[in-house]
Design a protein around this motif. Structure first.
Motif, PDB file in Angstrom:
ATOM      1  N   THR A  18       0.858  -1.192   0.000  1.00 28.08           N
ATOM      2  CA  THR A  18       0.000   0.000   0.000  1.00 28.08           C
ATOM      3  C   THR A  18       0.887   1.233   0.000  1.00 28.08           C
ATOM      4  O   THR A  18       1.796   1.365   0.838  1.00 28.08           O
ATOM      5  N   GLY A  19       0.620   2.138  -0.928  1.00 30.80           N
ATOM      6  CA  GLY A  19       1.410   3.348  -1.016  1.00 30.80           C
ATOM      7  C   GLY A  19       0.549   4.594  -1.013  1.00 30.80           C
ATOM      8  O   GLY A  19      -0.688   4.514  -1.092  1.00 30.80           O
ATOM      9  N   ARG A  20       1.230   5.769  -0.937  1.00 33.33           N
ATOM     10  CA  ARG A  20       0.507   7.043  -0.888  1.00 33.33           C
ATOM     11  C   ARG A  20       0.903   7.907  -2.080  1.00 33.33           C
ATOM     12  O   ARG A  20       2.095   8.045  -2.380  1.00 33.33           O
ATOM     13  N   VAL A  21      -0.105   8.456  -2.748  1.00 34.01           N
ATOM     14  CA  VAL A  21       0.146   9.317  -3.902  1.00 34.01           C
ATOM     15  C   VAL A  21       0.751  10.623  -3.420  1.00 34.01           C
ATOM     16  O   VAL A  21       0.171  11.314  -2.564  1.00 34.01           O
ATOM     17  N   VAL A  22       1.957  10.942  -3.956  1.00 33.67           N
ATOM     18  CA  VAL A  22       2.631  12.169  -3.524  1.00 33.67           C
ATOM     19  C   VAL A  22       2.696  13.209  -4.636  1.00 33.67           C
ATOM     20  O   VAL A  22       2.852  14.409  -4.364  1.00 33.67           O
ATOM     21  N   GLN A  23       2.576  12.767  -5.887  1.00 28.64           N
ATOM     22  CA  GLN A  23       2.684  13.729  -6.987  1.00 28.64           C
ATOM     23  C   GLN A  23       2.014  13.148  -8.233  1.00 28.64           C
ATOM     24  O   GLN A  23       2.131  11.954  -8.513  1.00 28.64           O
ATOM     25  N   ILE A  24       1.305  14.023  -8.945  1.00 27.04           N
ATOM     26  CA  ILE A  24       0.642  13.605 -10.177  1.00 27.04           C
ATOM     27  C   ILE A  24       1.188  14.444 -11.324  1.00 27.04           C
ATOM     28  O   ILE A  24       1.026  15.680 -11.339  1.00 27.04           O
ATOM     29  N   ASN A  25       1.889  13.804 -12.238  1.00 25.77           N
ATOM     30  CA  ASN A  25       2.424  14.477 -13.411  1.00 25.77           C
ATOM     31  C   ASN A  25       1.605  14.127 -14.636  1.00 25.77           C
ATOM     32  O   ASN A  25       0.649  13.349 -14.575  1.00 25.77           O
ATOM     33  N   SER A  26       2.000  14.661 -15.776  1.00 25.58           N
ATOM     34  CA  SER A  26       1.243  14.420 -17.003  1.00 25.58           C
ATOM     35  C   SER A  26       1.386  12.998 -17.502  1.00 25.58           C
ATOM     36  O   SER A  26       0.499  12.461 -18.165  1.00 25.58           O
ATOM     37  N   ASP A  27       2.537  12.365 -17.204  1.00 26.42           N
ATOM     38  CA  ASP A  27       2.774  11.034 -17.722  1.00 26.42           C
ATOM     39  C   ASP A  27       2.851   9.955 -16.646  1.00 26.42           C
ATOM     40  O   ASP A  27       2.629   8.780 -16.905  1.00 26.42           O
ATOM     41  N   VAL A  28       3.237  10.339 -15.415  1.00 22.65           N
ATOM     42  CA  VAL A  28       3.347   9.366 -14.338  1.00 22.65           C
ATOM     43  C   VAL A  28       2.750   9.919 -13.054  1.00 22.65           C
ATOM     44  O   VAL A  28       2.601  11.140 -12.888  1.00 22.65           O
ATOM     45  N   VAL A  29       2.459   8.986 -12.145  1.00 21.09           N
ATOM     46  CA  VAL A  29       1.991   9.353 -10.799  1.00 21.09           C
ATOM     47  C   VAL A  29       3.006   8.777  -9.821  1.00 21.09           C
ATOM     48  O   VAL A  29       3.330   7.578  -9.867  1.00 21.09           O
ATOM     49  N   MET A  30       3.568   9.645  -8.945  1.00 17.99           N
ATOM     50  CA  MET A  30       4.579   9.234  -7.996  1.00 17.99           C
ATOM     51  C   MET A  30       3.902   8.757  -6.710  1.00 17.99           C
ATOM     52  O   MET A  30       3.002   9.417  -6.179  1.00 17.99           O
ATOM     53  N   ASP A  80      -9.943   6.710 -15.900  1.00 23.31           N
ATOM     54  CA  ASP A  80     -11.182   5.980 -16.141  1.00 23.31           C
ATOM     55  C   ASP A  80     -11.503   5.957 -17.632  1.00 23.31           C
ATOM     56  O   ASP A  80     -10.695   6.398 -18.459  1.00 23.31           O
ATOM     57  N   GLY A  81     -12.695   5.461 -17.985  1.00 18.62           N
ATOM     58  CA  GLY A  81     -13.079   5.351 -19.387  1.00 18.62           C
ATOM     59  C   GLY A  81     -13.179   6.674 -20.099  1.00 18.62           C
ATOM     60  O   GLY A  81     -13.047   6.747 -21.334  1.00 18.62           O
ATOM     61  N   ASP A  82     -13.405   7.752 -19.342  1.00 20.20           N
ATOM     62  CA  ASP A  82     -13.522   9.089 -19.952  1.00 20.20           C
ATOM     63  C   ASP A  82     -12.189   9.830 -19.994  1.00 20.20           C
ATOM     64  O   ASP A  82     -12.131  10.988 -20.429  1.00 20.20           O
ATOM     65  N   GLY A  83     -11.116   9.159 -19.512  1.00 17.52           N
ATOM     66  CA  GLY A  83      -9.793   9.793 -19.544  1.00 17.52           C
ATOM     67  C   GLY A  83      -9.470  10.624 -18.329  1.00 17.52           C
ATOM     68  O   GLY A  83      -8.450  11.330 -18.306  1.00 17.52           O
ATOM     69  N   ASN A  84     -10.293  10.565 -17.282  1.00 19.40           N
ATOM     70  CA  ASN A  84     -10.051  11.343 -16.065  1.00 19.40           C
ATOM     71  C   ASN A  84      -9.224  10.528 -15.076  1.00 19.40           C
ATOM     72  O   ASN A  84      -9.440   9.312 -14.910  1.00 19.40           O
ATOM     73  N   ILE A  85      -8.264  11.203 -14.398  1.00 15.51           N
ATOM     74  CA  ILE A  85      -7.433  10.540 -13.386  1.00 15.51           C
ATOM     75  C   ILE A  85      -8.297  10.249 -12.164  1.00 15.51           C
ATOM     76  O   ILE A  85      -9.012  11.132 -11.656  1.00 15.51           O
ATOM     77  N   THR A  86      -8.202   9.034 -11.658  1.00 14.19           N
ATOM     78  CA  THR A  86      -9.112   8.596 -10.590  1.00 14.19           C
ATOM     79  C   THR A  86      -8.527   8.737  -9.190  1.00 14.19           C
ATOM     80  O   THR A  86      -9.181   8.356  -8.209  1.00 14.19           O
ATOM     81  N   VAL A  87      -7.296   9.256  -9.073  1.00 17.48           N
ATOM     82  CA  VAL A  87      -6.679   9.415  -7.748  1.00 17.48           C
ATOM     83  C   VAL A  87      -6.293  10.880  -7.545  1.00 17.48           C
ATOM     84  O   VAL A  87      -6.216  11.668  -8.495  1.00 17.48           O
ATOM     85  N   ALA A  88      -6.044  11.199  -6.265  1.00 16.57           N
ATOM     86  CA  ALA A  88      -5.584  12.538  -5.901  1.00 16.57           C
ATOM     87  C   ALA A  88      -4.401  12.407  -4.952  1.00 16.57           C
ATOM     88  O   ALA A  88      -4.137  11.322  -4.412  1.00 16.57           O
ATOM     89  N   VAL A  89      -3.684  13.487  -4.763  1.00 16.15           N
ATOM     90  CA  VAL A  89      -2.540  13.492  -3.847  1.00 16.15           C
ATOM     91  C   VAL A  89      -2.996  13.100  -2.453  1.00 16.15           C
ATOM     92  O   VAL A  89      -4.069  13.518  -1.999  1.00 16.15           O
ATOM     93  N   ASP A  90      -2.214  12.265  -1.794  1.00 15.00           N
ATOM     94  CA  ASP A  90      -2.452  11.732  -0.445  1.00 15.00           C
ATOM     95  C   ASP A  90      -3.416  10.537  -0.438  1.00 15.00           C
ATOM     96  O   ASP A  90      -3.676   9.959   0.631  1.00 15.00           O
ATOM     97  N   ASP A  91      -3.949  10.152  -1.628  1.00 13.90           N
ATOM     98  CA  ASP A  91      -4.778   8.935  -1.680  1.00 13.90           C
ATOM     99  C   ASP A  91      -3.899   7.715  -1.478  1.00 13.90           C
ATOM    100  O   ASP A  91      -2.750   7.672  -1.956  1.00 13.90           O
TER     101      ASP A  91
END
Length: 588
Positions: free
Chosen positions: A56-68, A86-97
């Motif tokens: 289990t990890g924590r999202v710390v950064q969201i870039n255009s090509d990768v999520v750290m 998702d199917g519409d192209g929207n990122i499904t996570v946020a920082v600290d998720d």
């Protein structure tokens, strides 16, 4: 099972890829062993221990090509952003998720390559195992119909056999495609990537629970709600909640119900009354019409005989049409009560379902739930008008519309034909078939003999246009008088002799001769002229009896009489004879 095969290949490739990466990492550790200090060697070994595991990890950064993602190690890992859309192209996570990720490998720059998709695939097998062993359920979406059942997405593709879809057999499996449902895992094989699901077992458990609750509150006279599960010709089966009840066709409506499927469909919700309940056998009899008052209790007061009411045609049979007068009350228009004059082969020629009509009440039987109706009696009876228009003895013109062996039908009014019976065609001629004298479409003159309104019969005559010659026969031919005529027919019982045109008399075989006769044809033939004595005249029945034998007897008596009269002039003795002779005086 194409999707399942693809998934199996993908899983095998994943395992091979993991093995190759692990081997490559071991080689790197071996090559750099001598150049690394103890601390670096320790950290490297620590990282190798966790490769290929899910953490289990924590999202710390969201870039255009990768999520750290911080997984608690010295370096952060990265996930391709496409795995988190998702199917519409929207990122499904946020920082600290917090998310579960798979430690895939370490990149050349020292960062960890993570995968959300691989983590989900590995985790799903744990969920499948827990569901199978712990008797829990899993949520899935039906993807498509395949041979033998349905393909369900529970994170990976699983198989739902057709027999496990519902408690009852399902004919249309396509209607489940796209639905998200709960399933039980019956069995699985991770190596072969096979999972078998069941929805039926969940429904059976739910039904048992519902059944217990339903039986606790079930009682006769209770109003309950249910869903129609099955439709037959004799009624409906209604699911009351874990237990089925029968709504018989006779308890659906106070009126006529021929086919329940015409009024109901599977899945319809209905409110019904419990008429009978057997707790031991778990049998329930339901009623729908019992929710309303019986309309037949008031029909005697509401529908008076002779009154005209409105209704709607609801059913058509060969013998008539049923008309709904109100909900639950129907009456029958017999085919004979549809039109006064028009001949109807089938009621459907003039009436159709849902047609509004005005009818007359002929009879009401509330006990048998029968009402007799008439369509024709809402209009004036043309037979009454006909009788008023044409009194007996009226001479009218008509057209020959039909010819039968018993007479001819003559059209007089629209839709009304009169019958000239074969016996009313001629006074004098013996008519064997009316076609000898008439043709269809021929205009003829007839006289009205009788109009029977009740039986709807119109009697006409042709011979009545002339005076009955038989009225003068008695005075014209006195008993004992002698007639002469031609033989018109020779029969075993005698011969017929035409006295005058159209008037015949019968000479019975016993009146032909004093001599014994074997065959009448031995003495006479058609066309022979004979003389006979009038023995009897029956003008009413048009019969004349003749006798040739009596004529011969009278002729013989006449000859004898003439002979005897001539004998009176002959002397009866020799003296009388001599006295009549003149003898001259002789002198001696």
């Amino acid at each position: 099972m194409v999707n399942e095969n693809n998934l199996t290949l993908e899983h095998e490739e994943l395992e091979e890829e993991e093995k190759a990466e692990s081997k490559e990492t071991s080689q790197l550790v071996s090559e750099h062993m001598e150049s690394l200090d103890f601390k670096e060697l320790f950290e490297q070994n620590l990282q190798n221990v966790h490769l290929g595991e899910v953490v289990t990890g924590r999202v710390v950064q969201i870039n255009s090509d990768v999520v750290m993602v911080d997984v608690g190690w010295k370096t952060e890992g990265r996930i391709p952003v496409e795995e988190l859309k998702d199917g519409d192209g929207n990122i499904t996570v946020a920082v600290d998720d917090e998310i579960d990720v798979f430690i895939d490998r370490k990149a050349a720059d020292g960062e960890l390559i993570l995968s959300k998709e691989k983590a989900a695939r590995l985790k799903i097998w744990d969920d499948i195992n827990d569901a199978c062993q712990g008797n829990s359920t899993m949520e899935g979406t039906v993807v498509e119909r395949i041979k033998g059942g349905l393909s369900v997405d529970i994170g990976i593709l699983a198989f739902l056999p057709g027999s496990q879809v519902d408690i009852r057999p399902v004919k249309d499996l396509d209607r489940y495609v796209g639905q998200t449902l709960e399933f039980k895992v019956l069995k699985y094989d991770r190596k072969r990537n096979n999972i078998v699901l069941s929805r039926r077992s969940i429904l059976e458990l739910e039904r048992e629970e519902e059944k217990k609750k339903t039986l606790e509150t079930m009682e006769e006279g209770k109003i309950v709600e249910g869903v129609i599960k099955n439709i037959t010709d004799y009624g409906l089966f209604v699911d009351l909640g874990g237990i089925d009840g029968l709504l018989h066709v006779t308890d659906i409506s106070w009126g006529r119900i021929t086919r329940p499927s015409d009024s109901f469909s599977r899945g319809d919700e209905v409110t019904v009354k419990v008429l009978f309940f057997d707790r031991e056998k778990e049998r329930v009899t339901l009623g729908l019409k019992q929710l309303t008052e019986n309309p037949w209790d008031a029909v005697m007061e509401k529908y008076l005989i002779g009154s005209i009411v409105e209704g709607k045609v609801v059913n058509i049979m060969d013998y008539g049409a049923f008309v709904e007068l109100e909900k639950g009350v129907e009456g029958l228009i017999h085919i004979s009560e549809m039109f006064w004059t028009r001949e109807i082969k089938h009621p459907s020629k003039v009436l159709s379902p849902d047609k509004a009509v005005k009818v007359k009440i002929l009879d009401v039987n509330s006990e048998d739930k029968r009402i007799s109706l008439s369509l024709k009696q809402t209009t004036e009876n043309p037979w009454v008008v006909l009788k008023e228009k044409y009194p007996e003895g009226t001479i009218i013109q008509g057209t020959v519309r039909n010819i039968t062996n018993f007479g001819i039908f003559v059209g007089v009014e629209e839709g009304i034909d009169g019958l000239v019976h074969i016996s009313d065609i001629s006074w004098k001629h013996r008519v064997k078939h009316p076609s000898e004298y008439f043709k269809k479409g021929q205009e003829i003159e007839v006289v009205v003999l009788n109009i029977d309104i009740e039986s709807e019969r119109f009697s006409l005559g042709i011979k009545q246009l002339e005076k009955n010659p038989w009225d003068e026969i008695s005075s014209k031919y006195a008993l004992g008088s002698v007639i002469s005529g031609k033989v018109t027919n020779v029969a075993d019982f005698g011969i017929f002799v035409e006295i005058e045109e159209g008037i015949e008399g019968l000479v019975h075989v016993s009146e032909l001769s004093h001599k014994r006769i074997k065959e009448t044809s031995d003495l006479y033939a058609i066309g022979d002229t004979v003389s006979a004595v009038i023995k009897h005249v029956d003008s009413e029945n048009k019969r004349i009896r003749l006798s040739i034998k009596d004529h011969e007897s009278s002729s013989n008596k006449s000859s004898e009489s003439q002979y005897l009269n001539s004998d009176r002039n002959i002397p009866s003795s020799l003296g009388e004879a001599l006295s009549e002779i003149n003898i001259p005086n002789i002198k001696i």
